[in-house]
Write a protein that holds these residues in place. Structure first.
Motif, PDB file in Angstrom:
ATOM      1  N   UNK A  70       0.861  -1.175   0.000  1.00 13.13           N
ATOM      2  CA  UNK A  70       0.000   0.000   0.000  1.00 13.13           C
ATOM      3  C   UNK A  70       0.905   1.235   0.000  1.00 13.13           C
ATOM      4  N   UNK A  71       0.616   2.170  -0.884  1.00 14.93           N
ATOM      5  CA  UNK A  71       1.426   3.394  -0.972  1.00 14.93           C
ATOM      6  C   UNK A  71       0.511   4.605  -0.872  1.00 14.93           C
ATOM      7  N   UNK A  72       1.071   5.755  -0.580  1.00 15.87           N
ATOM      8  CA  UNK A  72       0.255   6.970  -0.462  1.00 15.87           C
ATOM      9  C   UNK A  72       0.651   7.977  -1.540  1.00 15.87           C
ATOM     10  N   UNK A  73      -0.356   8.596  -2.128  1.00 12.67           N
ATOM     11  CA  UNK A  73      -0.149   9.515  -3.245  1.00 12.67           C
ATOM     12  C   UNK A  73       0.171  10.926  -2.733  1.00 12.67           C
ATOM     13  N   UNK A  74       1.169  11.559  -3.335  1.00 11.66           N
ATOM     14  CA  UNK A  74       1.471  12.949  -3.017  1.00 11.66           C
ATOM     15  C   UNK A  74       1.462  13.751  -4.314  1.00 11.66           C
ATOM     16  N   UNK A  75       0.440  14.567  -4.503  1.00 17.06           N
ATOM     17  CA  UNK A  75       0.376  15.400  -5.700  1.00 17.06           C
ATOM     18  C   UNK A  75      -0.929  15.220  -6.458  1.00 17.06           C
ATOM     19  N   UNK A  89      -4.706   6.448  -0.815  1.00 16.98           N
ATOM     20  CA  UNK A  89      -3.851   5.262  -0.755  1.00 16.98           C
ATOM     21  C   UNK A  89      -4.114   4.393  -1.984  1.00 16.98           C
ATOM     22  N   UNK A  90      -3.053   3.797  -2.482  1.00 16.64           N
ATOM     23  CA  UNK A  90      -3.186   2.892  -3.627  1.00 16.64           C
ATOM     24  C   UNK A  90      -2.742   1.500  -3.231  1.00 16.64           C
ATOM     25  N   UNK A 132      -7.763   3.850  -2.879  1.00 17.61           N
ATOM     26  CA  UNK A 132      -8.600   4.096  -1.707  1.00 17.61           C
ATOM     27  C   UNK A 132      -8.764   5.612  -1.619  1.00 17.61           C
TER      28      UNK A 132
END
Lengths: 125, 432
Positions: free
Chosen positions: A39-44, A57-58, A122
């Motif tokens: 799970x990673x988190x998007x910035x931008x 979250x992706x 998400x």
């Protein structure tokens, strides 16, 4: 004839029946392979057009083969970056889903390091 | 052995381990570290315990204290990181679970290495090795090398060779290498390089004229048993190609303690595994206490038998402990995190736990007292909430706690995020 596996009581259900397997398990539905899913988190904001916003979250599966149209996490300048992958006869494009951000062109897929393929977003509503 | 049918029947052992495990786990989430010299430091940021190939190329020895390296780090472009055991534990659990899919017989040997039972022709075995190597790299994101040989000792040696010689492309099948080449390698390497030969024994071996691995492989096993021990004799036999190192039940390594056992009768219920986990929890507690250690991470795993290739299951879970502990209750509770992954009715032949991120015990009594008394009042949740909001180290437990106790004074100034075990520390992907 249908036979109930547990005695059926008339009236209020027994607390013993609270032990059931029916609760929705998000891991089971959202994660195909636990060894390759992160799970990673998007910035931008460059993926707004794909419904992916800053702070979302992706779910990313590293084991999937990236295809034309996949939303991928690619390594660009030592950073994990989220883009739409376009594979065409003239080359490979990492597309932003926001007109404010430029596309990145490379001659072929082998010129890219694809970290993983996003399968779910998400999104915070 | 040139008969392919015969070779297919002979079981072999694959030894798989992750290259520079801690550094590779860091690189998986921080590609900027790729190609740069990276070291991971021991507890308290003491000394280098993992070096990337680039760091080795700088001539940094294993175990070099950080204070000696720090002044030159900038000039070298050296990146030092504190040990992120939660990350390493989770990556390890993923690697082991994945490897379990390639063999019905898997022995987790340490946090970053495993033995697998494999069968096939040389070509099939090399293909299998390459497949596993590719899968771990692609799925989990860390590089491994594979050594395949008739015995564990030779498989480890083959792996070392695969790591050091690019011609193997990461996979060395011992029997496929021409005999003269194998002998040249064994002649070149000192006995100290072999698995299971301690430094102090090297001198005694040397006194008998045994210097290289080849010397040891050519020694008489009985003489070796009489002069040394059964353990050393096993090493000789293994080097000669006779498998004789059994499944080990308990090991203490540099920074980990492992308990695992095969069961006489397979366990088929969650309750059964629960009991086994409770026993291990207590054993681990006793061993930690004996060595004056506390653990911060626990990994629990179970495995089906290699005699029963259908219905295989290799559940594995990594649990960060709420604080460094040797408390049997806490360890047992953590080990029970495996239970939801157990399939009722499947025959589990083996289970185990591994505790890592070990550090010396200090102020154990007051700490344990506070844990038990306050756990009922959900102090743990409160602490976590405060920590989440104000950062690690902002709140601690009692008089042993706040920046005073052993954990809170631990120096981990260069700690990377716990990418895979904490929702607030997920890897960031740029959308810019």
């Amino acid at each position: 004839m249908l036979i109930s596996p547990v005695p059926v009581a008339a009236g209020y259900p027994s607390p013993a029946q609270d032990y059931f397997d029916g609760r929705i398990d998000l891991n089971a539905h959202l994660i195909k392979d636990i060894t390759s899913t992160y799970v990673v988190r998007v910035a931008g904001e460059s993926m707004e057009g794909a419904g992916i916003s800053d702070g979302d979250e992706l779910i990313v599966n590293r084991a999937l083969e990236p295809r034309d149209g996949s939303v991928v996490v690619a390594v660009l300048d030592g950073e994990l970056t989220i883009k739409r992958l376009r594979i065409t006869s003239t080359g490979v494009v990492l597309q932003a889903e926001n007109p404010a951000y430029p596309d990145i062109r490379v001659p072929s897929l082998s010129d890219l390091v694809i970290w993983g393929v996003a399968t779910r977003c998400l999104h915070h509503v | 052995m040139s008969n392919p049918a015969l070779m297919r029947r002979m079981p072999q052992i694959a030894h798989v381990d992750v290259n520079c495990f801690y550094a590779s786990a860091e690189r998986a989430f921080n590609p900027a570290l790729e190609g740069k010299p990276v070291i991971v430091l021991s507890n308290n940021d003491g000394c280098a315990v993992t070096r990337s190939p680039e760091a080795k190329a700088l001539g940094i020895p294993m175990g070099e204290p950080w204070f000696k390296l720090a002044p030159r780090a900038r000039e070298w472009g050296l990146i030092a990181l504190s040990s992120n055991y939660e990350l390493y534990g989770d990556i390890s659990a993923r690697v082991m679970e994945l490897l379990g899919r390639y063999s019905a017989w898997l022995e987790v040997y340490s946090i970053d290495e495993a033995f697998l039972g494999v069968k096939g022709t040389p070509t099939e075995l090399i293909t299998l090795g390459q497949t596993m190597k590719t899968a771990v790299r692609r799925n989990v994101g860390v590089p491994v090398c594979v050594g395949i040989a008739p015995t564990k000792t030779l498989a480890k040696l083959a792996n070392k060779w695969a790591k050091n010689n690019p011609a193997f492309n990461g996979v060395c099948h011992w029997d496929s290498v021409p005999l003269p080449d194998r002998e040249t390698l064994m002649r070149r390497l000192s006995v100290i390089e072999i698995w299971g030969v301690a430094t102090r024994l090297t001198k005694r071996l040397n006194a008998l004229g045994i210097h290289s691995i080849l010397d040891l492989a050519r020694a008489d096993p009985v003489t070796i048993r009489d002069r040394f021990s059964v353990v050393m004799m096993r090493t000789v036999l293994e080097l000669q190609g006779t498998p004789c190192i059994p499944m080990e039940e308990e090991r203490i390594g540099r920074d980990q303690l492992i308990f695992s056992r095969s069961f006489a009768t397979p366990i088929t219920t969650t309750t059964g595994i629960q009991q086994v986990m409770s026993v291990y929890g207590q054993q681990a507690s006793a061993r930690l206490a004996k060595h004056g250690l506390q653990a911060k991470i626990l990994t629990a795993f179970a495995a089906t038998s290699h005699y029963n290739p259908k219905d295989t299951s290799y559940p594995s879970v990594c649990v960060p402990l709420p604080m460094p502990t040797a408390d049997p209750v806490l360890l047992t509770k953590a080990a029970h995190a495996l239970l939801p992954l157990i399939h009722e009715g499947i025959k589990y032949a083996k289970a185990g736990i591994m505790v890592t991120d070990l550090r010396p015990t200090a102020n154990q009594a007051p700490l344990a007292l506070f844990v038990n008394r306050h756990e009922e009042r959900h102090v743990g949740t409160l602490l976590e909430n405060v920590t989440r909001r104000y950062g690690r180290g902002s709140i601690g437990l009692g008089h042993a706690g706040l920046r005073g106790g052993p954990d809170w004074t631990m120096k981990r100034n260069m700690l990377s995020p716990r990418y895979t075990t904490h929702w607030d520390e997920l890897p960031t992907v740029k959308a810019t």
